[in-house]
Design a protein around this motif. Structure first.
Motif, PDB file in Angstrom:
ATOM      1  N   MET A 149       0.840  -1.187   0.000  1.00  0.00           N
ATOM      2  CA  MET A 149       0.000   0.000   0.000  1.00  0.00           C
ATOM      3  C   MET A 149       0.878   1.241   0.000  1.00  0.00           C
ATOM      4  O   MET A 149       1.947   1.252   0.613  1.00  0.00           O
ATOM      5  N   ALA A 150       0.426   2.290  -0.676  1.00  0.00           N
ATOM      6  CA  ALA A 150       1.197   3.529  -0.782  1.00  0.00           C
ATOM      7  C   ALA A 150       0.774   4.506   0.312  1.00  0.00           C
ATOM      8  O   ALA A 150      -0.403   4.617   0.658  1.00  0.00           O
ATOM      9  N   PHE A 151       1.776   5.192   0.849  1.00  0.00           N
ATOM     10  CA  PHE A 151       1.538   6.298   1.770  1.00  0.00           C
ATOM     11  C   PHE A 151       2.490   7.398   1.373  1.00  0.00           C
ATOM     12  O   PHE A 151       3.713   7.205   1.402  1.00  0.00           O
ATOM     13  N   GLU A 152       1.947   8.532   0.972  1.00  0.00           N
ATOM     14  CA  GLU A 152       2.712   9.658   0.449  1.00  0.00           C
ATOM     15  C   GLU A 152       3.579   9.206  -0.717  1.00  0.00           C
ATOM     16  O   GLU A 152       3.063   8.852  -1.757  1.00  0.00           O
ATOM     17  N   ASP A 153       4.902   9.151  -0.575  1.00  0.00           N
ATOM     18  CA  ASP A 153       5.770   8.839  -1.719  1.00  0.00           C
ATOM     19  C   ASP A 153       6.392   7.449  -1.648  1.00  0.00           C
ATOM     20  O   ASP A 153       7.188   7.095  -2.498  1.00  0.00           O
ATOM     21  N   GLN A 154       6.036   6.628  -0.651  1.00  0.00           N
ATOM     22  CA  GLN A 154       6.638   5.306  -0.502  1.00  0.00           C
ATOM     23  C   GLN A 154       5.564   4.236  -0.319  1.00  0.00           C
ATOM     24  O   GLN A 154       4.438   4.533   0.062  1.00  0.00           O
ATOM     25  N   ASN A 155       5.969   2.983  -0.573  1.00  0.00           N
ATOM     26  CA  ASN A 155       5.075   1.840  -0.394  1.00  0.00           C
ATOM     27  C   ASN A 155       5.425   1.112   0.897  1.00  0.00           C
ATOM     28  O   ASN A 155       6.598   0.982   1.240  1.00  0.00           O
ATOM     29  N   TYR A 156       4.390   0.609   1.575  1.00  0.00           N
ATOM     30  CA  TYR A 156       4.557  -0.100   2.840  1.00  0.00           C
ATOM     31  C   TYR A 156       3.738  -1.377   2.813  1.00  0.00           C
ATOM     32  O   TYR A 156       2.750  -1.485   2.097  1.00  0.00           O
ATOM     33  N   CYS A 157       4.150  -2.363   3.619  1.00  0.00           N
ATOM     34  CA  CYS A 157       3.430  -3.622   3.749  1.00  0.00           C
ATOM     35  C   CYS A 157       2.674  -3.608   5.076  1.00  0.00           C
ATOM     36  O   CYS A 157       3.298  -3.564   6.137  1.00  0.00           O
ATOM     37  N   PRO A 158       1.347  -3.648   5.035  1.00  0.00           N
ATOM     38  CA  PRO A 158       0.588  -3.657   6.286  1.00  0.00           C
ATOM     39  C   PRO A 158       0.626  -5.017   6.998  1.00  0.00           C
ATOM     40  O   PRO A 158       0.265  -5.113   8.157  1.00  0.00           O
ATOM     41  N   SER A 159       1.082  -6.065   6.317  1.00  0.00           N
ATOM     42  CA  SER A 159       1.114  -7.398   6.907  1.00  0.00           C
ATOM     43  C   SER A 159       2.350  -7.647   7.757  1.00  0.00           C
ATOM     44  O   SER A 159       2.305  -8.424   8.707  1.00  0.00           O
ATOM     45  N   TYR A 160       3.483  -7.033   7.386  1.00  0.00           N
ATOM     46  CA  TYR A 160       4.728  -7.258   8.115  1.00  0.00           C
ATOM     47  C   TYR A 160       5.496  -5.945   8.196  1.00  0.00           C
ATOM     48  O   TYR A 160       5.748  -5.327   7.165  1.00  0.00           O
ATOM     49  N   PRO A 161       5.882  -5.495   9.388  1.00  0.00           N
ATOM     50  CA  PRO A 161       6.497  -4.169   9.530  1.00  0.00           C
ATOM     51  C   PRO A 161       7.916  -4.050   8.966  1.00  0.00           C
ATOM     52  O   PRO A 161       8.325  -2.961   8.593  1.00  0.00           O
ATOM     53  N   GLN A 162       8.673  -5.141   8.877  1.00  0.00           N
ATOM     54  CA  GLN A 162      10.044  -5.088   8.362  1.00  0.00           C
ATOM     55  C   GLN A 162      10.201  -6.058   7.196  1.00  0.00           C
ATOM     56  O   GLN A 162      10.661  -7.187   7.369  1.00  0.00           O
ATOM     57  N   PRO A 163       9.842  -5.652   5.992  1.00  0.00           N
ATOM     58  CA  PRO A 163       9.872  -6.551   4.836  1.00  0.00           C
ATOM     59  C   PRO A 163      11.260  -7.114   4.526  1.00  0.00           C
ATOM     60  O   PRO A 163      11.373  -8.257   4.090  1.00  0.00           O
ATOM     61  N   ALA A 164      12.316  -6.370   4.770  1.00  0.00           N
ATOM     62  CA  ALA A 164      13.672  -6.862   4.477  1.00  0.00           C
ATOM     63  C   ALA A 164      14.001  -8.092   5.322  1.00  0.00           C
ATOM     64  O   ALA A 164      14.629  -9.036   4.843  1.00  0.00           O
ATOM     65  N   ARG A 165      13.569  -8.118   6.562  1.00  0.00           N
ATOM     66  CA  ARG A 165      13.828  -9.273   7.429  1.00  0.00           C
ATOM     67  C   ARG A 165      12.975 -10.475   7.027  1.00  0.00           C
ATOM     68  O   ARG A 165      13.375 -11.615   7.210  1.00  0.00           O
ATOM     69  N   LYS A 166      11.789 -10.217   6.486  1.00  0.00           N
ATOM     70  CA  LYS A 166      10.909 -11.312   6.062  1.00  0.00           C
ATOM     71  C   LYS A 166      11.503 -12.039   4.854  1.00  0.00           C
ATOM     72  O   LYS A 166      11.345 -13.241   4.720  1.00  0.00           O
ATOM     73  N   TRP A 167      12.198 -11.321   3.979  1.00  0.00           N
ATOM     74  CA  TRP A 167      12.802 -11.910   2.791  1.00  0.00           C
ATOM     75  C   TRP A 167      14.201 -12.447   3.053  1.00  0.00           C
ATOM     76  O   TRP A 167      14.799 -13.076   2.183  1.00  0.00           O
TER      77      TRP A 167
END
Length: 95
Positions: free
Chosen positions: A41-59
């Motif tokens: 989901m987009a917020f202002e100028d960046q995209n965020y994942c509402p399912s997981y707060p730290q996407p880099a750690r999930k991958w």
């Protein structure tokens, strides 16, 4: 009142230096592996994942289990582990 920049899912979110503060959780921006995911989901100028707060750690350990665009590949070449006792009995029978 919804702002034009905010999707319905991020109402009440505040941008902070650490990330996006939403319901008491700091969300980090998504990484390049998340591109194409339907949860993003987009917020202002960046995209965020509402399912997981730290996407880099999930991958970090492989494919994200929340990713809607990535498929997990199952290894079908190996038969799996064979019990050595059963294998010796089969060999003795002539199978």
């Amino acid at each position: 009142m919804a702002n034009g920049n905010v999707k319905a899912g991020f109402e009440g979110a505040v941008k902070t230096p650490e990330g996006l503060s939403y319901k008491g959780v700091i969300l980090q921006p998504v990484i390049d592996k998340c591109e194409g995911c339907a949860r993003m989901m987009a917020f202002e100028d960046q995209n965020y994942c509402p399912s997981y707060p730290q996407p880099a750690r999930k991958w970090a350990l492989g494919v994200c289990n929340f990713a809607t665009h990535a498929k997990v590949q199952v290894e079908t070449q190996g038969k799996g582990k064979v019990n050595p006792l059963k294998a010796s009995k089969r060999a003795a029978k002539g199978r």
